[in-house]
Each structure stands twice: as C-alpha cells, then as structure tokens.
Design a protein around this motif. Structure first.
Motif, short mmCIF file in Angstrom:
data_model
loop_
_atom_site.label_atom_id
_atom_site.label_comp_id
_atom_site.label_asym_id
_atom_site.label_seq_id
_atom_site.Cartn_x
_atom_site.Cartn_y
_atom_site.Cartn_z
N LYS A 28 0.98 -1.40 0.15
CA LYS A 28 -0.20 0.03 0.09
C LYS A 28 0.99 1.19 -0.04
N ALA A 29 2.12 1.25 0.49
CA ALA A 29 2.95 2.37 0.49
C ALA A 29 3.32 2.77 -0.90
N ARG A 30 3.58 1.75 -1.71
CA ARG A 30 3.91 2.24 -3.15
C ARG A 30 2.74 2.68 -3.90
N ALA A 31 1.57 2.14 -3.48
CA ALA A 31 0.30 2.76 -4.14
C ALA A 31 -0.23 4.11 -3.69
N VAL A 32 0.19 4.33 -2.35
CA VAL A 32 -0.05 5.66 -1.83
C VAL A 32 0.88 6.83 -2.60
N PHE A 33 2.05 6.50 -2.77
CA PHE A 33 3.00 7.20 -3.44
C PHE A 33 2.64 7.43 -4.76
N THR A 53 -7.91 11.50 -2.36
CA THR A 53 -8.64 10.97 -1.27
C THR A 53 -8.46 9.54 -1.33
N VAL A 54 -8.14 8.98 -2.15
CA VAL A 54 -7.78 7.66 -2.20
C VAL A 54 -6.37 7.32 -1.65
N ALA A 55 -5.49 8.07 -2.01
CA ALA A 55 -4.09 7.96 -1.21
C ALA A 55 -4.00 8.24 0.11
N LEU A 56 -4.94 9.30 0.57
CA LEU A 56 -5.02 9.41 1.92
C LEU A 56 -5.76 8.45 2.83
N GLN A 57 -6.62 7.86 2.21
CA GLN A 57 -7.44 6.58 2.91
C GLN A 57 -6.58 5.57 3.07
N LEU A 58 -5.81 5.16 2.05
CA LEU A 58 -4.85 3.99 1.72
C LEU A 58 -3.78 4.33 2.77
N ALA A 59 -3.27 5.47 3.06
CA ALA A 59 -2.21 5.72 4.01
C ALA A 59 -2.54 5.67 5.11
N ARG A 60 -3.92 5.85 5.44
CA ARG A 60 -4.21 5.42 6.69
C ARG A 60 -4.42 4.26 7.22
N LEU A 79 4.98 6.24 2.53
CA LEU A 79 3.76 6.99 2.80
C LEU A 79 3.87 8.38 3.11
N ARG A 80 4.92 8.71 3.75
CA ARG A 80 5.00 10.19 3.85
C ARG A 80 4.82 11.01 2.54
N ARG A 81 5.75 10.50 1.74
CA ARG A 81 6.02 11.34 0.61
C ARG A 81 4.72 11.27 -0.25
N GLY A 82 4.00 10.27 -0.14
CA GLY A 82 2.61 10.09 -0.90
C GLY A 82 1.61 10.90 -0.31
N GLU A 83 1.52 10.85 0.96
CA GLU A 83 0.64 11.85 1.69
C GLU A 83 0.84 13.51 1.36
N ARG A 84 2.17 13.58 1.44
CA ARG A 84 2.57 15.01 1.10
C ARG A 84 2.03 15.46 -0.46
N LEU A 85 2.43 14.53 -1.12
CA LEU A 85 1.87 14.62 -2.58
C LEU A 85 0.41 14.85 -2.68
N ALA A 86 -0.27 14.00 -2.11
CA ALA A 86 -1.81 14.04 -1.99
C ALA A 86 -2.31 15.46 -1.66
N TRP A 87 -1.59 15.88 -0.32
CA TRP A 87 -2.17 17.00 0.24
C TRP A 87 -1.86 18.18 -0.91
N THR A 88 -0.74 18.26 -1.46
CA THR A 88 -0.37 18.99 -2.43
C THR A 88 -1.37 19.01 -3.44
N GLY A 89 -1.92 17.81 -4.13
CA GLY A 89 -2.79 17.93 -5.27
C GLY A 89 -4.09 18.59 -4.65
N LEU A 90 -4.57 18.24 -3.21
CA LEU A 90 -5.75 18.84 -2.76
C LEU A 90 -5.88 20.42 -2.81
N ALA A 91 -4.48 20.87 -2.41
CA ALA A 91 -4.19 22.09 -2.32
C ALA A 91 -4.26 22.80 -3.71
N LEU A 92 -3.82 22.12 -4.84
CA LEU A 92 -3.98 22.72 -6.19
C LEU A 92 -5.20 22.87 -6.44
N VAL A 93 -6.17 21.79 -6.26
CA VAL A 93 -7.53 21.85 -6.45
C VAL A 93 -8.13 22.83 -5.90
N ALA A 94 -7.74 23.22 -4.69
CA ALA A 94 -8.75 24.39 -3.97
C ALA A 94 -7.97 25.73 -4.62
#
Length: 122
Positions: A28-33, A53-60, A79-94
């Motif tokens: 799951k770590a590779r999938a989250v990234f 959102t899928v990445a953040l759920q998988l990371a959890r 996992l940490r890198r994937g979460e940071r990238l997911a939050w960056t993606g959400l910030a770009l969407v916002a």
C-alpha cells in the motif's frame, strides 16, 4: 566491547525467532505514493481530488497495518511522501476552484444587467 569515549555502548541485536517474518515493504505504501503523485500532477485540472482522497485513505490503512505488524512492514518514507503529494494535489485543486469562482464572479459583474434596447425604443 570497546567504544570510543562519549559513545553509548552498542548492544548486538538478539537472535530472531525462526517463525518471525522477514521485513517487507507494504504494497500500500507504493500505491499511496503513486496516487499522491497522480494527484499532484492532475491537481490543477481538478482531477486530483479522487486520487488524493484514495491515497489518504490508503495511507491511513497502511499505517494501521504497519503498526499492527510490529515493525515487519516497512515503507514509512513512501507513505509520508505520498501523503505530502496528495495534500499538495488537494491544495492545487482548492487554488483552481477559488480562481475559477473569482473569474466567474468578475465576469458576471462585468455582464450587462437586464435587457439592452436600442436608443430609439421607449
């Protein structure tokens, strides 16, 4: 065992139990990234919401499984890198959504209000 002054003495690790599993990277770590990277790349096109959102759920889920495994599941850095990238993606969407709303409001404010008749019409 001799150590240099000021160093803490090192203790050799104890023998592993033969039934202990080998440490392995969580799949799951590779999938989250991968999902986090996809979210960051498509964040400006508002398509990054779903993979983020899928990445953040998988990371959890991956963090829970890694904790329950007692250290035999690795991949916390991925996992940490994937979460940071997911939050960056959400910030770009916002940012994209806010910019679209501002542009829409400005264009709506510039539009003429009501019906525009010719000068010779009463």
């Amino acid at each position: 065992m001799m150590t240099a002054p000021g160093q803490a003495p090192t203790v050799p690790p104890g023998p592993r139990h033969p039934l202990d599993p080998d440490p392995a990277r969580a799949s799951k770590a590779r999938a989250v990234f991968a999902l986090g990277l996809l979210a960051a790349l498509t964040g400006l096109f508002v398509g990054g919401v779903v993979p983020a959102t899928v990445a953040l759920q998988l990371a959890r889920q991956a963090r829970r499984e890694a904790y329950a495994s007692g250290g035999f599941l690795t991949g916390a850095a991925w996992l940490r890198r994937g979460e940071r990238l997911a939050w960056t993606g959400l910030a770009l969407v916002a940012v994209t959504v806010v910019a679209a709303v501002v542009v829409g409001v400005v264009r709506l404010a510039e539009a003429p209000y009501g019906q525009d008749f010719a000068p010779n019409v009463d």
